[in-house]
Design a protein around this motif. Structure first.
Motif, PDB file in Angstrom:
ATOM      1  N   TRP A   1       0.835  -1.200   0.000  1.00 29.49           N
ATOM      2  CA  TRP A   1       0.000   0.000   0.000  1.00 29.49           C
ATOM      3  C   TRP A   1       0.863   1.241   0.000  1.00 29.49           C
ATOM      4  O   TRP A   1       2.019   1.215   0.404  1.00 29.49           O
ATOM      5  N   GLY A   2       0.261   2.356  -0.440  1.00 28.19           N
ATOM      6  CA  GLY A   2       0.931   3.645  -0.425  1.00 28.19           C
ATOM      7  C   GLY A   2      -0.082   4.766  -0.514  1.00 28.19           C
ATOM      8  O   GLY A   2      -1.244   4.551  -0.883  1.00 28.19           O
ATOM      9  N   LYS A   3       0.364   5.953  -0.167  1.00 25.29           N
ATOM     10  CA  LYS A   3      -0.544   7.106  -0.217  1.00 25.29           C
ATOM     11  C   LYS A   3      -0.884   7.487  -1.656  1.00 25.29           C
ATOM     12  O   LYS A   3      -1.949   8.013  -1.924  1.00 25.29           O
ATOM     13  N   THR A   4       0.060   7.240  -2.572  1.00 27.63           N
ATOM     14  CA  THR A   4      -0.183   7.518  -3.987  1.00 27.63           C
ATOM     15  C   THR A   4      -0.041   6.223  -4.773  1.00 27.63           C
ATOM     16  O   THR A   4       0.525   5.238  -4.283  1.00 27.63           O
ATOM     17  N   ARG A   5      -0.519   6.254  -6.002  1.00 25.23           N
ATOM     18  CA  ARG A   5      -0.405   5.073  -6.864  1.00 25.23           C
ATOM     19  C   ARG A   5       1.072   4.717  -7.080  1.00 25.23           C
ATOM     20  O   ARG A   5       1.468   3.557  -6.994  1.00 25.23           O
ATOM     21  N   ALA A   6       1.889   5.725  -7.339  1.00 21.14           N
ATOM     22  CA  ALA A   6       3.318   5.495  -7.584  1.00 21.14           C
ATOM     23  C   ALA A   6       4.002   4.932  -6.335  1.00 21.14           C
ATOM     24  O   ALA A   6       4.856   4.046  -6.436  1.00 21.14           O
ATOM     25  N   ALA A   7       3.632   5.433  -5.155  1.00 18.16           N
ATOM     26  CA  ALA A   7       4.246   4.941  -3.915  1.00 18.16           C
ATOM     27  C   ALA A   7       3.880   3.477  -3.681  1.00 18.16           C
ATOM     28  O   ALA A   7       4.722   2.677  -3.254  1.00 18.16           O
ATOM     29  N   ALA A   8       2.637   3.116  -3.967  1.00 21.42           N
ATOM     30  CA  ALA A   8       2.216   1.724  -3.804  1.00 21.42           C
ATOM     31  C   ALA A   8       2.965   0.820  -4.782  1.00 21.42           C
ATOM     32  O   ALA A   8       3.413  -0.270  -4.412  1.00 21.42           O
ATOM     33  N   GLU A   9       3.120   1.251  -6.018  1.00 18.00           N
ATOM     34  CA  GLU A   9       3.853   0.458  -7.010  1.00 18.00           C
ATOM     35  C   GLU A   9       5.324   0.300  -6.622  1.00 18.00           C
ATOM     36  O   GLU A   9       5.881  -0.791  -6.749  1.00 18.00           O
ATOM     37  N   ARG A  10       5.947   1.387  -6.159  1.00 20.02           N
ATOM     38  CA  ARG A  10       7.352   1.302  -5.724  1.00 20.02           C
ATOM     39  C   ARG A  10       7.508   0.325  -4.572  1.00 20.02           C
ATOM     40  O   ARG A  10       8.426  -0.504  -4.558  1.00 20.02           O
ATOM     41  N   ALA A  11       6.609   0.413  -3.597  1.00 16.76           N
ATOM     42  CA  ALA A  11       6.674  -0.493  -2.448  1.00 16.76           C
ATOM     43  C   ALA A  11       6.514  -1.948  -2.888  1.00 16.76           C
ATOM     44  O   ALA A  11       7.204  -2.839  -2.394  1.00 16.76           O
TER      45      ALA A  11
ATOM     46  N   ALA B   1       9.234  -5.005  -2.633  1.00 20.75           N
ATOM     47  CA  ALA B   1       8.876  -6.237  -1.924  1.00 20.75           C
ATOM     48  C   ALA B   1       9.139  -7.466  -2.789  1.00 20.75           C
ATOM     49  O   ALA B   1       9.678  -8.471  -2.312  1.00 20.75           O
ATOM     50  N   VAL B   2       8.781  -7.386  -4.061  1.00 19.77           N
ATOM     51  CA  VAL B   2       9.020  -8.526  -4.968  1.00 19.77           C
ATOM     52  C   VAL B   2      10.520  -8.729  -5.169  1.00 19.77           C
ATOM     53  O   VAL B   2      11.009  -9.860  -5.155  1.00 19.77           O
ATOM     54  N   ARG B   3      11.251  -7.638  -5.330  1.00 15.28           N
ATOM     55  CA  ARG B   3      12.703  -7.743  -5.498  1.00 15.28           C
ATOM     56  C   ARG B   3      13.351  -8.384  -4.275  1.00 15.28           C
ATOM     57  O   ARG B   3      14.149  -9.317  -4.390  1.00 15.28           O
ATOM     58  N   ASP B   4      12.991  -7.908  -3.081  1.00 17.08           N
ATOM     59  CA  ASP B   4      13.585  -8.444  -1.857  1.00 17.08           C
ATOM     60  C   ASP B   4      13.151  -9.883  -1.609  1.00 17.08           C
ATOM     61  O   ASP B   4      13.912 -10.691  -1.118  1.00 17.08           O
ATOM     62  N   ARG B   5      11.930 -10.199  -1.973  1.00 19.87           N
ATOM     63  CA  ARG B   5      11.418 -11.562  -1.827  1.00 19.87           C
ATOM     64  C   ARG B   5      12.227 -12.516  -2.701  1.00 19.87           C
ATOM     65  O   ARG B   5      12.643 -13.580  -2.252  1.00 19.87           O
TER      66      ARG B   5
END
Length: 126
Positions: free
Chosen positions: A41-51, A55-59
């Protein structure tokens, strides 16, 4: 159904507005071959996509580091198994550690997983 993505990758990212923010979701294919939903989740669409991308990269990085192959030594497999144990009593943990340290690792720890056979295990434990 289409072809699954390669191990450690994800499919298209979908974003949904929820309340005062956004939820980004995707399907990620883990190193065990299973495809699982991941969301952030994120406050903006871009923030949610970045998060979500982080997460996928670290996973993928975490799972790739822990990947076991036929060339992995039994000692690494045993340590990974022991580290993954949770919710066991201290006495059980001590008993498992003692068995690893006194019997399994000295006798079998330097063998590779692909070298293990019923005969070798029977000879060791028999």
């Amino acid at each position: 159904m289409g072809r699954p993505p390669p191990l450690g990758t994800h499919r298209a990212i979908r974003c949904y507005q929820i309340g005062s923010g956004y939820r980004a979701r995707t399907l990620a294919r883990d190193y065990d071959g299973r495809t699982r939903a991941v969301e952030r989740w994120g406050k903006t669409r871009a923030a949610a996509e970045r998060a979500l991308k982080l997460a996928v990269r670290d996973r993928a990085r975490t799972q790739a580091d822990q990947q076991l192959t036929a060339d992995t030594r039994l000692s690494a497999l045993a340590e990974a198994w022991y580290a993954a144990l949770t919710d066991l009593s201290p006495t059980t943990m001590q008993a498992y550690r003692a068995r690893l340290d006194r019997q399994i690792l000295p006798g079998l720890g330097q063998l590779r997983i692909g070298e293990l056979s019923i005969g070798i295990l029977d000879r060791h434990f028999g």
